[in-house]
Write a protein that holds these residues in place. Structure first.
Motif, short mmCIF file in Angstrom:
data_model
loop_
_atom_site.label_atom_id
_atom_site.label_comp_id
_atom_site.label_asym_id
_atom_site.label_seq_id
_atom_site.Cartn_x
_atom_site.Cartn_y
_atom_site.Cartn_z
N HIS A 92 2.72 -6.82 -2.09
CA HIS A 92 1.66 -5.73 -1.92
C HIS A 92 1.23 -5.41 -3.18
CE1 HIS A 92 3.59 -5.60 1.99
NE2 HIS A 92 2.36 -4.93 2.70
N PRO A 93 -0.12 -4.76 -3.28
CA PRO A 93 -0.51 -4.49 -4.66
C PRO A 93 0.11 -3.59 -5.18
CG PRO A 93 -2.28 -4.10 -2.75
CD PRO A 93 -0.93 -4.27 -2.22
N CYS A 94 0.35 -4.04 -6.56
CA CYS A 94 0.87 -3.28 -7.76
C CYS A 94 0.06 -3.15 -8.97
CB CYS A 94 2.22 -3.98 -8.06
SG CYS A 94 3.45 -3.41 -9.32
N ALA A 95 -0.23 -1.98 -9.17
CA ALA A 95 -1.22 -1.48 -10.24
C ALA A 95 -0.48 -2.07 -11.66
CB ALA A 95 -1.65 -0.27 -10.13
N HIS A 96 0.52 -2.00 -11.86
CA HIS A 96 1.29 -1.77 -13.20
C HIS A 96 1.75 -3.25 -13.38
CE1 HIS A 96 4.81 -0.85 -10.77
NE2 HIS A 96 5.48 -1.78 -11.65
N LYS A 97 1.60 -4.10 -12.47
CA LYS A 97 1.88 -5.65 -12.71
C LYS A 97 1.01 -6.58 -12.79
CE LYS A 97 6.84 -6.37 -11.04
NZ LYS A 97 7.29 -4.99 -11.08
N THR A 98 -0.24 -6.08 -12.21
CA THR A 98 -1.41 -7.45 -11.91
C THR A 98 -2.56 -6.82 -12.43
OG1 THR A 98 -0.26 -7.68 -9.62
CG2 THR A 98 -2.13 -8.94 -10.11
N PRO A 99 -3.20 -7.68 -13.18
CA PRO A 99 -4.23 -7.21 -14.10
C PRO A 99 -5.32 -7.35 -13.05
CG PRO A 99 -3.48 -9.02 -15.15
CD PRO A 99 -2.60 -8.82 -14.03
N GLY A 100 -6.29 -6.22 -12.74
CA GLY A 100 -7.28 -6.15 -11.76
C GLY A 100 -6.82 -5.44 -10.53
N ILE A 101 -5.56 -5.08 -10.17
CA ILE A 101 -5.28 -4.20 -9.28
C ILE A 101 -5.33 -2.87 -9.79
CG2 ILE A 101 -3.49 -3.55 -7.72
CD1 ILE A 101 -4.17 -6.05 -6.86
N ASP A 102 -6.31 -1.90 -8.94
CA ASP A 102 -6.69 -0.61 -9.45
C ASP A 102 -5.65 0.39 -8.90
OD1 ASP A 102 -8.90 -1.28 -11.09
OD2 ASP A 102 -10.17 -1.51 -9.15
N VAL A 103 -5.07 0.09 -7.60
CA VAL A 103 -4.32 1.11 -7.13
C VAL A 103 -3.14 0.41 -6.27
CG1 VAL A 103 -4.13 3.05 -5.51
CG2 VAL A 103 -6.19 2.83 -6.78
N SER A 104 -1.94 0.79 -6.48
CA SER A 104 -0.69 0.21 -5.70
C SER A 104 -0.96 0.47 -4.37
CB SER A 104 0.55 0.62 -6.14
OG SER A 104 0.81 0.15 -7.40
N ALA A 105 -0.55 -0.35 -3.32
CA ALA A 105 -0.46 0.37 -1.89
C ALA A 105 0.61 -0.63 -1.26
CB ALA A 105 -1.97 -0.16 -1.27
N GLY A 106 0.99 -0.15 0.13
CA GLY A 106 1.95 -0.72 0.83
C GLY A 106 2.24 0.04 1.85
N PRO A 107 2.78 1.35 2.00
CA PRO A 107 2.65 2.10 2.82
C PRO A 107 1.44 2.71 3.04
CG PRO A 107 4.03 3.23 1.00
CD PRO A 107 3.39 2.04 0.60
N LEU A 108 0.70 2.54 4.47
CA LEU A 108 -0.43 2.67 4.95
C LEU A 108 -0.94 4.10 4.80
CD1 LEU A 108 -0.48 -0.03 7.52
CD2 LEU A 108 -1.90 -0.07 5.43
N GLY A 109 -2.29 4.40 4.82
CA GLY A 109 -2.79 5.73 4.70
C GLY A 109 -2.91 6.65 3.60
N LEU A 110 -2.67 6.08 2.39
CA LEU A 110 -2.70 6.70 1.11
C LEU A 110 -3.99 6.38 0.17
CD1 LEU A 110 0.97 6.33 0.00
CD2 LEU A 110 -0.09 8.07 1.52
N GLY A 111 -4.74 5.21 0.62
CA GLY A 111 -5.84 4.63 -0.21
C GLY A 111 -6.90 5.35 -0.31
N LEU A 112 -7.50 5.95 0.82
CA LEU A 112 -8.54 6.85 0.81
C LEU A 112 -8.42 8.20 -0.17
CD1 LEU A 112 -11.34 6.65 1.92
CD2 LEU A 112 -10.48 8.09 3.86
#
Lengths: 311, 277
Positions: free
Chosen positions: B104-124
């Protein structure tokens, strides 16, 4: 008697002061701004203040987004809600990405006494202490509160700042040396060490005075940083005093007492008695329910005496 | 600006190629989520390769993208590789120990990922925070948040929807990948999400809708949404889960199922590639 200032008032004033010197600081609030006193920041900096209403989950996730874009958000609500309803983004965004979010849990412990157990906060420390990279600070007076508010902004990464509703005696001078991760010995002693945090620091000092009258020399330390905890000080207390009592307005599982035992069991095992909550409390006068929970100066002194006598 | 015929064809070709790469990678590693990645292919690809201002993964003025439905991250990695933010060879390390490409997206590992995610419902909410930071810093970027329709069953999404209307940063665009299917079944079977446009409208949003697999239609919807500043805008993109591979289309079982050798060959046949390609 020392001057009394409510921790929440000191916090509100400090946050406003911080806002004056640091433009990256923003504050979020979930409709308890008049209680947490974040309202003082909001009145001074309306553009940097976001009252999200009664929506703690959204507030904390928004803070993550603000931090990812370079702001330093201070997130405000009651400690119990911050570490229950808002815990998901604390785990999955804020701690995971080591974001500069400062989580300010007010009304901790039993300090919102009359509202009852639903508003007390006795498991917040355990919730945040296990998160990698989370700094956990619990303050005992107005001066320490201001120091901690400013120190949190300087620290890289997430901070949980445990605050209180209670008026507390001001025990520190304005120029106190507050260092995150360094406990403060408030009173020297050699028979037993009482390690306390937050409002319990004052109770520990009361207990030490009572013990002195009985010829027992008790060291008292303010463990204002629960994580990372001051290992050197703990080991020194164990070596110097041989017996330790921990005192916290929190469940005896997962908070200060647990943190002390974790360090000492691996480094310098000595008898440790953990004082704190073992069950939910109830509505009532603050001092009265603290006493019922065994968290008065007299109760602490009694336990200390027992521990020294070996029973 | 509407897509030119050339750009449209180029994007369509790229989407087809990324679909092939996606099934190839997921077949190889035998883990990951094909269904939601395929439904979001045109959305993510059009944003990353056409609409977003992305000079570098850490440029403070760049547009932001929040993949709130984080399980679709393989399609995002493919687009980051296409942008040159990560090497294409790295894609096969997806979900493997030591990789920068987490499940799942990990902002501190992957260049270009702006926000981590995984548990749904937090991104907005997180996207709203970024948009507000942009406003405070007087930056001119747009924050895009891609939501799943099943994800909208999370109550936190609606806390964020309320807050976005109140604070109205003026630079926030939500997109719903409305494929109608979630892990255990269809939305209607598991928990009906109802009239999403009406819901968002009642929360104070401007709503747009389009065919989420038509790159031109989606591009137009983004252009329209960018013109709306008096309220936050949401694009309800009508999509098909598993789009492009007939036996995966509309099937909840393909939310996160490993792709067998037989299915992989069948998928490639449909996409017009070969197993060695």
């Amino acid at each position: 008697m020392a001057k009394q200032i409510a921790i929440r008032d000191a916090f509100g004033a400090a946050l406003k002061k911080l806002g004056e010197v640091n433009e990256r600081v923003v504050a979020l609030e979930a409709d308890v701004g008049n209680s947490s006193k974040s309202i003082l920041f909001g009145q001074a900096f309306p553009d940097r203040y976001f009252n999200v209403g009664i929506a703690e989950l959204n507030m904390t996730s928004m803070a993550a987004g603000l931090a990812l874009s370079g702001m330093i958000p201070y997130v405000n609500t009651f400690a119990t809600f911050l570490t229950s309803r808002a815990l998901d983004p604390v785990i999955s965004l804020i701690a995971y990405d080591h974001l500069d979010v400062k989580l300010c849990g007010t009304y901790s412990g039993l300090s919102d006494s009359f509202d009852g157990a639903s508003h007390h906060s006795i498991c917040d420390l355990s919730a945040v202490r296990s998160l990698p990279g989370m700094t956990v600070i619990s303050v005992c007076d107005a001066v320490e509160t201001e120091k901690a508010v400013f120190a949190a902004a300087e620290l890289s990464g997430p901070v949980y700042l445990r605050l209180s509703r209670a008026p507390a005696p001001v025990i520190y001078p304005e120029n106190m040396d507050f260092q995150v991760g360094k406990g403060i010995i408030l009173r020297e002693g050699s028979d037993i060490a009482i390690l306390a945090t937050g409002y319990m620091v004052h109770k520990a000092l009361e207990a030490a005075k009572m013990l002195e009258k009985k010829g027992i020399s008790a060291r008292v330390a303010d463990i204002h940083t629960i994580s990372p905890i001051d290992r050197d000080l703990l080991i020194d207390c164990a070596k110097t005093c041989g017996k330790i009592i921990t005192v916290e307005e929190h469940s005896i599982s997962g908070g200060l007492g647990s943190a002390v035992c974790e360090v000492l069991s691996e480094t310098c095992p000595v008898p440790v008695k953990r004082l704190g909550l073992t069950e939910y409390s109830e509505s009532g006068d603050y001092e009265e329910i603290l006493e019922k929970a065994g968290l008065s100066g007299a109760c602490i002194a009694e336990k200390a005496e027992k521990l020294i006598k070996g029973n | 600006m509407p897509l030119t015929k050339e750009r449209r064809e180029a994007l369509e070709e790229l989407c087809l190629s990324l679909r092939k790469d996606l099934v190839t990678i997921l077949h190889r590693i035998q883990t990951g989520h094909p269904g939601g990645s395929l439904s979001a292919t045109e959305i993510i690809t059009t944003l990353y390769q056409e609409k977003m201002y992305l000079p570098a993964p850490d440029d403070p003025d760049r547009d932001r993208f929040v993949l709130s439905k984080g399980h679709a991250v393989p399609m995002l990695y493919l687009n980051l590789a296409e942008k040159g933010f990560i090497p294409k060879e790295e894609l096969l390390t997806l979900r493997q120990a030591g990789s920068r490409l987490q499940g799942h997206p990990c902002a501190h590992k992957t260049p270009g990922i702006d926000v981590s995610a995984g548990p749904l419902g937090l991104g907005l909410s997180a996207g709203l925070g970024m948009a507000l930071a942009g406003r405070l810093q007087k930056r001119n970027h747009t924050v895009y948040v891609l939501l799943g329709d099943g994800e909208l069953q999370e109550g936190g999404c609606w806390e964020a929807a309320m807050a976005a209307a109140k604070f109205n940063p003026g630079n926030l665009i939500a997109i719903v990948d409305h494929n109608g299917v979630q892990l255990d079944g269809t939305n209607d079977e598991i928990m009906p999400v109802g009239d999403l446009a009406a819901k968002f409208r009642s929360f104070g949003w401007e709503t747009l809708s389009c065919d989420g697999h038509d790159v031109s239609a989606f591009s137009d919807a983004v252009d329209q949404a960018k013109q709306i500043h008096d309220k936050p805008a949401v694009i309800i993109a009508e999509t098909v889960k598993g789009k492009g591979i007939s036996f995966m289309e509309g099937k909840n079982t393909w939310h996160g199922k490993p792709i067998s050798d037989v299915d992989y060959q069948a998928a490639l046949n449909e996409l017009g590639g070969d197993a060695n390609g």
